[in-house]
Structures are given as structure tokens and as C-alpha cells.
Design a protein around this motif. Structure first.
Motif, PDB file in Angstrom:
ATOM      1  N   GLY A 133       0.922  -1.035  -0.049  1.00  0.00           N
ATOM      2  CA  GLY A 133      -0.205   0.080   0.333  1.00  0.00           C
ATOM      3  C   GLY A 133       0.973   1.226   0.084  1.00  0.00           C
ATOM      4  N   GLY A 134       0.220   2.463   0.487  1.00  0.00           N
ATOM      5  CA  GLY A 134       0.859   3.587  -0.544  1.00  0.00           C
ATOM      6  C   GLY A 134       0.133   5.068  -0.310  1.00  0.00           C
ATOM      7  N   LEU A 135       0.805   6.451  -0.609  1.00  0.00           N
ATOM      8  CA  LEU A 135       0.006   7.438  -1.680  1.00  0.00           C
ATOM      9  C   LEU A 135       0.701   6.902  -2.333  1.00  0.00           C
ATOM     10  N   VAL A 136      -0.677   7.442  -3.271  1.00  0.00           N
ATOM     11  CA  VAL A 136      -0.289   7.452  -4.824  1.00  0.00           C
ATOM     12  C   VAL A 136      -1.302   7.999  -5.525  1.00  0.00           C
ATOM     13  N   GLN A 137      -0.668   8.482  -6.369  1.00  0.00           N
ATOM     14  CA  GLN A 137      -1.655   9.643  -7.646  1.00  0.00           C
ATOM     15  C   GLN A 137      -2.935   8.950  -8.854  1.00  0.00           C
ATOM     16  N   ALA A 138      -3.768   9.860  -8.587  1.00  0.00           N
ATOM     17  CA  ALA A 138      -5.093   9.061  -9.622  1.00  0.00           C
ATOM     18  C   ALA A 138      -4.573   8.891 -10.829  1.00  0.00           C
ATOM     19  N   GLY A 139      -4.662   7.481 -11.578  1.00  0.00           N
ATOM     20  CA  GLY A 139      -4.507   6.845 -12.713  1.00  0.00           C
ATOM     21  C   GLY A 139      -3.040   5.783 -12.307  1.00  0.00           C
ATOM     22  N   ASP A 140      -2.780   5.737 -11.467  1.00  0.00           N
ATOM     23  CA  ASP A 140      -1.605   4.997 -10.658  1.00  0.00           C
ATOM     24  C   ASP A 140      -1.762   3.779 -10.701  1.00  0.00           C
ATOM     25  N   SER A 141      -1.076   2.890 -10.419  1.00  0.00           N
ATOM     26  CA  SER A 141      -1.490   1.273 -10.653  1.00  0.00           C
ATOM     27  C   SER A 141      -0.593   0.760  -9.272  1.00  0.00           C
ATOM     28  N   LEU A 142      -1.226   0.004  -9.111  1.00  0.00           N
ATOM     29  CA  LEU A 142      -0.437  -0.738  -7.283  1.00  0.00           C
ATOM     30  C   LEU A 142      -0.640  -2.969  -7.473  1.00  0.00           C
ATOM     31  N   ARG A 143       0.462  -3.211  -6.976  1.00  0.00           N
ATOM     32  CA  ARG A 143       0.132  -4.264  -6.802  1.00  0.00           C
ATOM     33  C   ARG A 143       0.337  -4.135  -5.487  1.00  0.00           C
ATOM     34  N   LEU A 144      -0.700  -5.396  -4.252  1.00  0.00           N
ATOM     35  CA  LEU A 144      -0.930  -5.240  -3.205  1.00  0.00           C
ATOM     36  C   LEU A 144      -0.364  -7.079  -2.448  1.00  0.00           C
ATOM     37  N   SER A 145      -0.028  -7.190  -2.082  1.00  0.00           N
ATOM     38  CA  SER A 145       0.491  -9.126  -1.293  1.00  0.00           C
ATOM     39  C   SER A 145       0.324  -9.287  -0.318  1.00  0.00           C
ATOM     40  N   CYS A 146      -0.535 -10.362  -0.514  1.00  0.00           N
ATOM     41  CA  CYS A 146      -0.316 -10.491   1.667  1.00  0.00           C
ATOM     42  C   CYS A 146       0.093 -12.263   1.115  1.00  0.00           C
ATOM     43  N   ALA A 147       0.853 -11.880   1.843  1.00  0.00           N
ATOM     44  CA  ALA A 147       1.663 -13.423   2.515  1.00  0.00           C
ATOM     45  C   ALA A 147       1.242 -13.904   3.597  1.00  0.00           C
ATOM     46  N   ASP A 148       1.335 -15.732   3.284  1.00  0.00           N
ATOM     47  CA  ASP A 148       1.080 -16.863   4.717  1.00  0.00           C
ATOM     48  C   ASP A 148       1.627 -17.353   5.082  1.00  0.00           C
ATOM     49  N   SER A 149       1.780 -16.979   6.560  1.00  0.00           N
ATOM     50  CA  SER A 149       3.166 -17.837   7.208  1.00  0.00           C
ATOM     51  C   SER A 149       3.027 -19.399   7.107  1.00  0.00           C
ATOM     52  N   GLY A 150       1.645 -19.948   7.062  1.00  0.00           N
ATOM     53  CA  GLY A 150       1.382 -20.944   7.145  1.00  0.00           C
ATOM     54  C   GLY A 150       1.807 -21.976   6.634  1.00  0.00           C
ATOM     55  N   ARG A 151       1.291 -23.369   6.556  1.00  0.00           N
ATOM     56  CA  ARG A 151       1.485 -24.588   5.291  1.00  0.00           C
ATOM     57  C   ARG A 151       0.540 -24.863   4.630  1.00  0.00           C
ATOM     58  N   THR A 152      -1.198 -24.129   4.843  1.00  0.00           N
ATOM     59  CA  THR A 152      -1.940 -24.614   3.811  1.00  0.00           C
ATOM     60  C   THR A 152      -2.348 -23.336   3.432  1.00  0.00           C
TER      61      THR A 152
ATOM     62  N   GLN B 289      -3.491  -6.871  -8.634  1.00  0.00           N
ATOM     63  CA  GLN B 289      -3.324  -5.276  -9.101  1.00  0.00           C
ATOM     64  C   GLN B 289      -4.159  -4.603  -9.122  1.00  0.00           C
ATOM     65  N   ILE B 290      -3.618  -3.165  -8.663  1.00  0.00           N
ATOM     66  CA  ILE B 290      -5.099  -2.412  -9.027  1.00  0.00           C
ATOM     67  C   ILE B 290      -4.486  -1.494 -10.205  1.00  0.00           C
ATOM     68  N   ASN B 291      -5.380  -1.134 -11.171  1.00  0.00           N
ATOM     69  CA  ASN B 291      -4.973  -0.430 -11.936  1.00  0.00           C
ATOM     70  C   ASN B 291      -5.684   1.202 -12.144  1.00  0.00           C
ATOM     71  N   THR B 292      -5.371   2.444 -12.602  1.00  0.00           N
ATOM     72  CA  THR B 292      -5.888   3.255 -12.980  1.00  0.00           C
ATOM     73  C   THR B 292      -6.969   3.742 -11.741  1.00  0.00           C
ATOM     74  N   LEU B 293      -6.253   3.539 -10.781  1.00  0.00           N
ATOM     75  CA  LEU B 293      -6.388   3.810  -9.119  1.00  0.00           C
ATOM     76  C   LEU B 293      -7.215   5.614  -9.382  1.00  0.00           C
ATOM     77  N   LYS B 294      -8.343   5.835  -8.762  1.00  0.00           N
ATOM     78  CA  LYS B 294      -9.068   6.118  -8.005  1.00  0.00           C
ATOM     79  C   LYS B 294      -8.691   7.140  -7.144  1.00  0.00           C
ATOM     80  N   PRO B 295      -9.596   8.348  -6.342  1.00  0.00           N
ATOM     81  CA  PRO B 295      -9.919   8.808  -5.434  1.00  0.00           C
ATOM     82  C   PRO B 295     -10.564   7.558  -4.205  1.00  0.00           C
ATOM     83  N   GLU B 296     -11.405   7.601  -4.578  1.00  0.00           N
ATOM     84  CA  GLU B 296     -12.596   6.294  -4.115  1.00  0.00           C
ATOM     85  C   GLU B 296     -12.159   5.023  -4.444  1.00  0.00           C
ATOM     86  N   ASP B 297     -10.900   4.980  -4.736  1.00  0.00           N
ATOM     87  CA  ASP B 297      -9.977   3.258  -4.388  1.00  0.00           C
ATOM     88  C   ASP B 297      -9.576   4.075  -2.538  1.00  0.00           C
ATOM     89  N   THR B 298      -9.607   4.740  -2.277  1.00  0.00           N
ATOM     90  CA  THR B 298      -8.752   4.917  -1.023  1.00  0.00           C
ATOM     91  C   THR B 298      -9.355   4.029   0.078  1.00  0.00           C
TER      92      THR B 298
END
Length: 125
Positions: A9-28, A82-91
Motif C-alpha cells: 500500500g501507499g500514497l499514489v496519484q489518480a491513474g497510477d497502479s499498485l500491487r498489493l501482496s498478502c503472504a501466508d506464513s502457514g502451510r495450508t 493488482q489495482i490499475n487506474t487508481l481513483k480517489p474513491e479507491d482510498t
């Protein structure tokens, strides 16, 4: 034990893209449906997207259309958004969630047993 850690996550401008990740430390990880939810300021938590543990099929809420793409890498026990073409309402704070073993990739919040701590996405106009 399932422990979900989000990042990207972070602070970006409208129209930018971000990729969020979520890692699971478990084995399942391979046997759990995974999902992303978000909570905008002053609003309740809402479903964004979910992906099956078995087939890799996914679905997303209509409001994000094709801008949001969920994927998973079972070898890395990680789910992405993956979030593309970010909009202020995606905050919002974005949360990943894991179902019980062999669970379905539903949009129902109560069907998910494990949650990450959330990662903030702020989109400036």
C-alpha cells in the motif's frame, strides 16, 4: 497456523497502479480460498475480489470491473491484488482474508476465518 501479512500500500496519484501482496506464513495456503476486502473512511468493510484455492478462478465486485485483478502464487503462499487506474474513491484500508481449509471463494465476509492487519491505500486526485 495462518498468519497473513499484507504489503504494497501507499500514497499514489489518480491513474497510477499498485500491487498489493498478502503472504501466508502457514502451510495450508494451497487449500484456502483467498479474498481482498477494503474499508474506506467512515464506511463498512466491503468485498473486492476472491480467488479459488482449487481452480484459480476468481470474481470481483462489479464496481471495480477489470481494474482490479486478483491472483495467487501457491509456491510462495502469496495472494496479490493488482489495482490499475487508481481513483480517489479507491482510498481505503485493504485487507486480505483466508477461508477455512477447502472453503469457497465467496464474497461473504463471515466465511473467512483469518484476516491480515490491513494496508492503507491513499489515492490523491
Amino acid at each position: 497456523q495462518v498468519q497473513l501479512i499484507e504489503s504494497g500500500g501507499g500514497l499514489v496519484q489518480a491513474g497510477d497502479s499498485l500491487r498489493l501482496s498478502c503472504a501466508d506464513s502457514g502451510r495450508t495456503f494451497n487449500t484456502r480460498a483467498m479474498a481482498w476486502f477494503r474499508q474506506a473512511p467512515g464506511k463498512g468493510r466491503e468485498f473486492v475480489s476472491a480467488i479459488s484455492w482449487r481452480t484459480g478462478t476468481y470474481h470481483s465486485v462489479d464496481s471495480v470491473n477489470e481494474r482490479f485483478i486478483i491472483s495467487r502464487d501457491n509456491a510462495k503462499s502469496t495472494v496479490y491484488l493488482q489495482i490499475n487506474t487508481l481513483k480517489p474513491e479507491d482510498t481505503a484500508v485493504y485487507y486480505c482474508a483466508a477461508s477455512g481449509e477447502y472453503g469457497s471463494h465467496t464474497r461473504i465476509e463471515q466465511e473467512y476465518d483469518y484476516w491480515g492487519q490491513g494496508t492503507q491505500v491513499t489515492v490523491s486526485s
